[in-house]
Write a protein that holds these residues in place. Sequence first.
Motif, PDB file in Angstrom:
ATOM      1  N   HIS A 278       0.816  -1.218   0.000  1.00 38.38           N
ATOM      2  CA  HIS A 278       0.000   0.000   0.000  1.00 38.38           C
ATOM      3  C   HIS A 278       0.851   1.270   0.000  1.00 38.38           C
ATOM      4  CE1 HIS A 278       0.237   0.824   4.438  1.00 38.38           C
ATOM      5  NE2 HIS A 278       0.254  -0.484   4.561  1.00 38.38           N
ATOM      6  N   ASP A 290       6.244   0.676   6.486  1.00 40.53           N
ATOM      7  CA  ASP A 290       4.804   0.406   6.384  1.00 40.53           C
ATOM      8  C   ASP A 290       4.150   1.491   5.557  1.00 40.53           C
ATOM      9  OD1 ASP A 290       2.244  -0.468   6.721  1.00 40.53           O
ATOM     10  OD2 ASP A 290       2.072   0.144   8.806  1.00 40.53           O
ATOM     11  N   ASP A 291       4.004   1.275   4.279  1.00 41.10           N
ATOM     12  CA  ASP A 291       4.381   0.067   3.569  1.00 41.10           C
ATOM     13  C   ASP A 291       5.103   0.460   2.288  1.00 41.10           C
ATOM     14  OD1 ASP A 291       4.481  -2.656   2.866  1.00 41.10           O
ATOM     15  OD2 ASP A 291       2.576  -2.531   1.823  1.00 41.10           O
ATOM     16  N   GLU A 324      -4.805   1.725   3.043  1.00 39.39           N
ATOM     17  CA  GLU A 324      -4.839   0.508   3.872  1.00 39.39           C
ATOM     18  C   GLU A 324      -5.000   0.866   5.339  1.00 39.39           C
ATOM     19  OE1 GLU A 324      -3.373  -2.721   6.446  1.00 39.39           O
ATOM     20  OE2 GLU A 324      -2.528  -0.731   6.251  1.00 39.39           O
ATOM     21  N   GLU A 325      -4.353   1.970   5.748  1.00 39.59           N
ATOM     22  CA  GLU A 325      -4.214   2.227   7.179  1.00 39.59           C
ATOM     23  C   GLU A 325      -5.521   2.561   7.890  1.00 39.59           C
ATOM     24  OE1 GLU A 325      -1.798   1.349   8.656  1.00 39.59           O
ATOM     25  OE2 GLU A 325       0.054   1.669   7.559  1.00 39.59           O
ATOM     26  N   ASP A 352       3.488  -6.569   3.450  1.00 37.72           N
ATOM     27  CA  ASP A 352       3.102  -5.503   4.388  1.00 37.72           C
ATOM     28  C   ASP A 352       3.517  -5.815   5.828  1.00 37.72           C
ATOM     29  OD1 ASP A 352       2.063  -3.121   5.287  1.00 37.72           O
ATOM     30  OD2 ASP A 352      -0.027  -3.769   5.245  1.00 37.72           O
ATOM     31  N   TYR A 447       9.920  -4.852  12.912  1.00 39.12           N
ATOM     32  CA  TYR A 447       8.770  -4.200  12.279  1.00 39.12           C
ATOM     33  C   TYR A 447       7.883  -3.483  13.287  1.00 39.12           C
ATOM     34  CZ  TYR A 447       4.789  -3.611   9.139  1.00 39.12           C
ATOM     35  OH  TYR A 447       3.775  -3.085   8.388  1.00 39.12           O
TER      36      TYR A 447
HETATM   37 ZN   LIG Z   1       0.781  -1.533   6.307  1.00 40.89          ZN
END
Ligand SMILES: [Zn+2]
Length: 489
Positions: A278, A290-291, A324-325, A352, A447
């Motif tokens: 994304h 991210d991302d 996406e978030e 992701d 991450y």
């Molecule tokens: Zn993400």
Amino acid sequence: MKMVVSLLLVLFLHHGVPISSFSLQMAPFEDFQLLAPDAKEDADRIIRSAMNTTIVYDRLAYMTDTIGPRFSGTPALEQAIDWIVARAQEDGIIVKTENVMVPRWVRGREFANLIAPRRKSLRMLGLGGSVGTGGTTLRAEAIVVSSFVELDRQKENIRGKIVVYNQEFVSYSETVVYRGYGASRAEAYGAVAALVRSITPFGIQTPHTGSMHSSNIPAASITIEDAMMFARMQARGQTLQIELYMEAHALLDAQSRNIILEIPGCTYSDEYVIVGGHTDSWDIADGAMDDGGGAFVSWEAVRLIHALGLRPLRTIRAVLWTNEENGARGAESYADNHASELIRHSIALESDVGTFSPNGISFAGSSDARRILELIGGSLLSEIGSGNVSGVSVGEDVSFLNANGVPSGSLNVEDVRCGSDDNNPCLPYSHAPYPAFDEDNFLKSGYFWYHHTAADTIDKLSSRQLQHCAATLGVWVYAIANLPFLLPR
Ligand SMILES: [Zn+2]
């Protein structure tokens, strides 16, 4: 057997129908050519050219440094999308965009202070989608709970207070429910606000934002350190007073775009292999990990295949989803716009969970398809360590395709900065040890140290690892696009 299988394949493929009834028990792979004769040579070419250029790192560093956060509904996200489209056109790839209406949430000014037993300015981030404090500074006594069970037990003591969640990090998928539902569950007992310990195994006074389910009380993340201190204070019998000010509010939906980067299939152009990530990030994060990384290695996988002049049997699409978030509207929109094609999507892969050292993919699909993927990974990627098929988890964006029957997967990575269980700095804050070699293995990476924080910057990534991820995805999608059939469902 060989003749029968070949005939079946020809019949099914002629009608463009996925071979869902195709029984692999009846047809051992040895009986027909699963991989094209030059599959290994092509895979090696993809790997060599990926490891030969730093373009993916250079591009990601440029975009994250120059444009910065790419939050849904902001001009910066659209500027980033324009920039990616222009570069991909220079790559000679077919580029399409599809409009998507995305939610628009604005953080505004925000702060939180501990007032008693001492005064301290708290590092905090309002949670995405939260309401504000109505133009005033809200001040209330705080009550600390370590779980929803404890919240329920304390339900008579919640009214009029700020609920602080000091839940232990177990795994992202388990612990994130406190960010998601902490506010609404506290609101049900009459709380005036919720402060949620950041969803991370490790912190250096870093608050982590993220989305939450709707609630009428404001909610923000605080650091692990502050949440733990509040719990210690409460255990000593000290009364906590906290003040909170948030201007957070929603605006009307805004227009954004998904980007589709395509290499047309030379034989089955209406059958698809998808890889993606994304483009959007949180408002406070450069979103390199991210991302940006996931989106850019997906793009790079397609660029490499195109630049080598390789022509897949099926169409390969890198889909760079928007939003996406805080909504996943990009993923929802792609699934809607392409609903009639989904039966002809062989697989949808997503990156992701970081672009560190790839070790393979997780996969949600039939056991027959999994067996085929294991053969591909073992044949083409074992030399660079990224041919494993483990676990069943898939990311948010491909989950919309998976829900429609598309076999789906996620790039799995490991991160040496986390080290072994013996010296893993995450462990003091979590239940040790991490299970090895299971689908949550990606949690052994940095991450979630940086996830949804201002520290999600390009320096957390290495060019070498990005190249390794791009090589891995390039080999996976090219080999799957060249199978004699769509992956069995
Ligand atoms: Zn993400």
